[in-house]
Scaffold this motif. Sequence first.
Motif, PDB file in Angstrom:
ATOM      1  N   ARG A  24    -106.181 -39.226  72.612  1.00 32.63           N
ATOM      2  CA  ARG A  24    -105.937 -38.397  71.436  1.00 32.63           C
ATOM      3  C   ARG A  24    -107.022 -38.541  70.376  1.00 32.63           C
ATOM      4  O   ARG A  24    -107.365 -37.592  69.693  1.00 32.63           O
ATOM      5  N   ARG A  31    -103.932 -32.944  70.759  1.00 33.84           N
ATOM      6  CA  ARG A  31    -103.460 -32.613  72.112  1.00 33.84           C
ATOM      7  C   ARG A  31    -104.576 -31.997  72.945  1.00 33.84           C
ATOM      8  O   ARG A  31    -104.700 -32.281  74.135  1.00 33.84           O
ATOM      9  N   ALA A  58     -98.332 -39.576  62.720  1.00 30.66           N
ATOM     10  CA  ALA A  58     -97.992 -38.400  63.530  1.00 30.66           C
ATOM     11  C   ALA A  58     -96.498 -38.341  63.830  1.00 30.66           C
ATOM     12  O   ALA A  58     -95.954 -37.263  64.095  1.00 30.66           O
ATOM     13  N   LEU A  74     -90.848 -26.517  67.041  1.00 29.10           N
ATOM     14  CA  LEU A  74     -91.921 -27.224  67.722  1.00 29.10           C
ATOM     15  C   LEU A  74     -91.456 -28.318  68.670  1.00 29.10           C
ATOM     16  O   LEU A  74     -91.982 -28.437  69.770  1.00 29.10           O
ATOM     17  N   GLU A  76     -96.196 -34.866  77.113  1.00 27.08           N
ATOM     18  CA  GLU A  76     -94.954 -34.711  76.361  1.00 27.08           C
ATOM     19  C   GLU A  76     -93.777 -34.337  77.268  1.00 27.08           C
ATOM     20  O   GLU A  76     -92.751 -33.854  76.803  1.00 27.08           O
ATOM     21  N   ARG A 107     -92.852 -16.805  59.470  1.00 22.78           N
ATOM     22  CA  ARG A 107     -93.212 -16.958  60.870  1.00 22.78           C
ATOM     23  C   ARG A 107     -92.599 -18.242  61.429  1.00 22.78           C
ATOM     24  O   ARG A 107     -92.141 -18.298  62.565  1.00 22.78           O
ATOM     25  N   THR A 108     -92.579 -19.292  60.577  1.00 22.17           N
ATOM     26  CA  THR A 108     -91.986 -20.555  61.012  1.00 22.17           C
ATOM     27  C   THR A 108     -90.501 -20.364  61.314  1.00 22.17           C
ATOM     28  O   THR A 108     -89.967 -20.936  62.261  1.00 22.17           O
ATOM     29  N   LEU A 146     -90.459 -35.655  76.259  1.00 24.23           N
ATOM     30  CA  LEU A 146     -90.170 -35.722  74.829  1.00 24.23           C
ATOM     31  C   LEU A 146     -88.746 -35.265  74.521  1.00 24.23           C
ATOM     32  O   LEU A 146     -88.024 -35.908  73.751  1.00 24.23           O
ATOM     33  N   ASN A 193     -94.262 -38.414  61.839  1.00 29.18           N
ATOM     34  CA  ASN A 193     -93.630 -37.598  60.798  1.00 29.18           C
ATOM     35  C   ASN A 193     -93.947 -36.117  60.937  1.00 29.18           C
ATOM     36  O   ASN A 193     -93.422 -35.310  60.181  1.00 29.18           O
ATOM     37  N   ASN A 194     -94.849 -35.748  61.874  1.00 33.94           N
ATOM     38  CA  ASN A 194     -95.183 -34.332  61.965  1.00 33.94           C
ATOM     39  C   ASN A 194     -94.066 -33.564  62.665  1.00 33.94           C
ATOM     40  O   ASN A 194     -93.183 -34.157  63.290  1.00 33.94           O
ATOM     41  N   PRO A 195     -94.049 -32.235  62.544  1.00 29.73           N
ATOM     42  CA  PRO A 195     -92.915 -31.464  63.060  1.00 29.73           C
ATOM     43  C   PRO A 195     -92.711 -31.573  64.580  1.00 29.73           C
ATOM     44  O   PRO A 195     -91.647 -31.212  65.078  1.00 29.73           O
ATOM     45  N   PHE A 196     -93.692 -32.058  65.321  1.00 24.58           N
ATOM     46  CA  PHE A 196     -93.496 -32.223  66.763  1.00 24.58           C
ATOM     47  C   PHE A 196     -92.563 -33.400  67.058  1.00 24.58           C
ATOM     48  O   PHE A 196     -91.726 -33.321  67.932  1.00 24.58           O
ATOM     49  N   TYR A 197     -92.753 -34.493  66.346  1.00 23.08           N
ATOM     50  CA  TYR A 197     -91.993 -35.709  66.648  1.00 23.08           C
ATOM     51  C   TYR A 197     -90.865 -35.915  65.634  1.00 23.08           C
ATOM     52  O   TYR A 197     -89.814 -36.429  65.979  1.00 23.08           O
ATOM     53  N   GLN A 223     -98.698 -29.996  53.838  1.00 27.57           N
ATOM     54  CA  GLN A 223     -98.736 -31.189  54.692  1.00 27.57           C
ATOM     55  C   GLN A 223     -98.144 -30.871  56.059  1.00 27.57           C
ATOM     56  O   GLN A 223     -98.710 -31.211  57.098  1.00 27.57           O
ATOM     57  N   ALA A 224     -97.000 -30.186  56.067  1.00 30.94           N
ATOM     58  CA  ALA A 224     -96.343 -29.862  57.335  1.00 30.94           C
ATOM     59  C   ALA A 224     -97.240 -28.966  58.185  1.00 30.94           C
ATOM     60  O   ALA A 224     -97.430 -29.202  59.382  1.00 30.94           O
ATOM     61  N   GLN A 225     -97.823 -27.946  57.549  1.00 35.55           N
ATOM     62  CA  GLN A 225     -98.687 -27.026  58.303  1.00 35.55           C
ATOM     63  C   GLN A 225     -99.907 -27.765  58.858  1.00 35.55           C
ATOM     64  O   GLN A 225    -100.297 -27.567  60.007  1.00 35.55           O
ATOM     65  N   ARG A 256    -103.306 -30.458  63.060  1.00 33.68           N
ATOM     66  CA  ARG A 256    -103.963 -31.704  63.489  1.00 33.68           C
ATOM     67  C   ARG A 256    -103.444 -32.127  64.864  1.00 33.68           C
ATOM     68  O   ARG A 256    -104.201 -32.501  65.750  1.00 33.68           O
ATOM     69  N   GLU A 257    -102.122 -32.036  65.037  1.00 35.97           N
ATOM     70  CA  GLU A 257    -101.529 -32.416  66.320  1.00 35.97           C
ATOM     71  C   GLU A 257    -102.093 -31.543  67.446  1.00 35.97           C
ATOM     72  O   GLU A 257    -102.355 -32.031  68.546  1.00 35.97           O
ATOM     73  N   ARG A 258    -102.303 -30.263  67.161  1.00 36.90           N
ATOM     74  CA  ARG A 258    -102.860 -29.380  68.197  1.00 36.90           C
ATOM     75  C   ARG A 258    -104.272 -29.837  68.592  1.00 36.90           C
ATOM     76  O   ARG A 258    -104.650 -29.792  69.753  1.00 36.90           O
ATOM     77  N   THR A 278    -100.273 -30.995  59.488  1.00 37.26           N
ATOM     78  CA  THR A 278     -99.993 -31.975  60.543  1.00 37.26           C
ATOM     79  C   THR A 278     -99.775 -31.268  61.879  1.00 37.26           C
ATOM     80  O   THR A 278    -100.107 -31.820  62.931  1.00 37.26           O
ATOM     81  N   VAL A 279     -99.245 -30.033  61.838  1.00 34.77           N
ATOM     82  CA  VAL A 279     -99.087 -29.282  63.092  1.00 34.77           C
ATOM     83  C   VAL A 279    -100.458 -28.947  63.675  1.00 34.77           C
ATOM     84  O   VAL A 279    -100.712 -29.149  64.869  1.00 34.77           O
ATOM     85  N   ALA A 329     -92.588 -28.523  72.868  1.00 39.10           N
ATOM     86  CA  ALA A 329     -93.636 -29.474  73.235  1.00 39.10           C
ATOM     87  C   ALA A 329     -94.029 -29.358  74.701  1.00 39.10           C
ATOM     88  O   ALA A 329     -93.192 -29.513  75.577  1.00 39.10           O
TER      89      ALA A 329
END
Lengths: 171, 501
Positions: free
Chosen positions: B288, B279, A64, A14, A23, A7-8, A26, A66-70, B267-269, B274-276, B271-272, A18
């Motif tokens: 936040r 937000r 944060a 991401l 954002e 799915r990813t 961004l 390091n998360n896939p958003f940033y 971890q990647a899943q 958590r970010e949601r 953190t996504v 954003a």
Amino acid sequence: MWKTLGRTLISKPLPVDAPPPDEAHLAELSERLDRAARLRVGRSLSIREVDAGSCNGCELEIHALNNPFYDLERFGLKFVASPRHADVLMVTGPVTQNMREALERTYAATPDPKWVVAVGDCAVDGGLFAGSYAVAGGVDAVIPVDLHIRGCPPSPVQLLQGLLALLERVA
Amino acid sequence: MADTLHSFLAGAERTAQRPWPRYRLDRRQWQALVDRLASTDWTLLGLWAESAEVHAALMDEAAREIAVASLACPDRRFPSLSTARPSAQRLERAAQDLFGLTAEGLSDARPWLDHGQWRRRPHGDAPAVARPASAYNFLPVIGESLHQIPVGPVHAGIIEPGHFRFHASGETVVRLEERLGYVHKGTEALMAGKPPGEAALLAARRSGDATVAHSLAFARAVEAALEIEAPPRAVWLRALMAELERIANHIGDVGAICNDASFIFMQAQCTVLRERVLRAATQCFGHRLMMDRVVPGGVACDLDEAGASALRALVAELARRWPELYDIYDNKPSLLDRTVTTGTVRPELVRRFGAGGHVGRASGRGIDARRLPGYPPYDGLDFEVPVLIDGDVHSRVLIRFREVTASLGLISQFLDRLPSGPIAVPVPGRAGEGMALVESFRGDVLAWVRLDEAGRIARAHARDPSWFQWPLLEAAIEGNIVADFPLCNKSFNCSYSGHDL
């Protein structure tokens, strides 16, 4: 797990996805940061984070990045485990008296050329903790600071903006 | 039948602390309490001092009673509780450092928060005693083929500072000794003299990851002292924020624990997700981490319809994704190999230290401040407090998985039943003394406050759950390999700042 991974792969990335409000810039910010990182440091800048007394709020937001958003590493900026591998010290917190020596020694262990980024309102001048018997002050009360990033805590976008400002200054 | 806590203390003079009584004991009664503690299972909830007085908060779980026992110590000495309750040891060392009191019979009287670097004594009038920070006598080790691994205060990751002194035999940890206090900021001294609204800013920054819980504990203590109540809508919004905070932290920690076992996918899943959550928190409450949103008297911002529907969407997404991530965790033998039977804490140790949160509940201690003593709006709500008995990293992960699910259920109930009306009441300026227990994602936070005649803070204290969990981490790692320490540590995730005061 394979379902989630699949799915990813087919969903939109991401960082581009954003959404506003906070954002809105961004994507634009990412592009500038990428350009600057490529130009100035050849996409290789290592950051050592040092908590010199924070409440850990700043650490959460630095995480944060390091998360896939940033996804800070896409710009070639990455966090390293030792000051000896670092170009940049990212320091949070009012510097406590009990952390002063550790911060000085971390700074001394970082090879030149090096830059120091003070993160969060407390790191500017001690913030709410200024004047305490247990607090030495802001980061520049102990080591020289090149850039302050304000906020309590600064959001990941503010942190990205700050790092961009640093890259534009590094030449 | 044996005495309950209240009947045991009833002989002493009772003060007007709310909602639970505080008793002024004389030295003989205090000594009797120490003796009595040795033969009861009353839990030590906290211990803190003033310039010439020491207070101990206790809970009798069977009788559902809470009380504070105080001893005036004009000669600056008090009999230590640590002989009967080892959990008192570090609290008493802190009281010695901060107020220059002496705990008689304290088995370990080394300084704790005071590293010899302070400019002056925090609360008393005596000048600070300067000494090199390195002048600290770690526990001696005698034996063959042991080596030492000093770690910190500056760690390898993006985490708070503290020092860990390992003694290892090959790969096996023989003993871990913690040295904390590096981020001691003197928060409680700074709070003194401020009106509650201003002091709340400091309470919110005791531990940033539990900012809502610490703010809530402080606000409830102030409200108890002043005999006021936050309006119903504020009470529900506070709980909503507290559950969002719990979800964000547990999700982040599950990811970080898996990351420490090199399973970066999780971890990647996480953190996504958590970010949601963060937000959604920004959209609903404008911050936040929801810092400074819970204030004495109520809450600082309301939830609008757009915010409520954003939260419903968030809950729907998490309710779908979270079980998927659990299945992935549960079906990875290489990951389970790292977490199952690693870092075990025995149930009797958890009970002895009164450790709460996921640390307590993974080792059979099902105490949750939302249930005992309980506070609104949780009384009439339906939610699970999961309890397991194995006490290993795996159990602490499972507790976190299940608590996220429970909190999602709570948020749905909050959104369905959120009362309308005002979100704050004025905070009058008058004297009073109050205490509160609030369940943070880590466990129960105790807050205690005394207001002077003008309604300013005379003394405020908060005991983070980490105080009773840090010592257990030393026990958890014993006999494990050094490489499993990050995993154990993250499964606890104790707060440094919350502990260091």
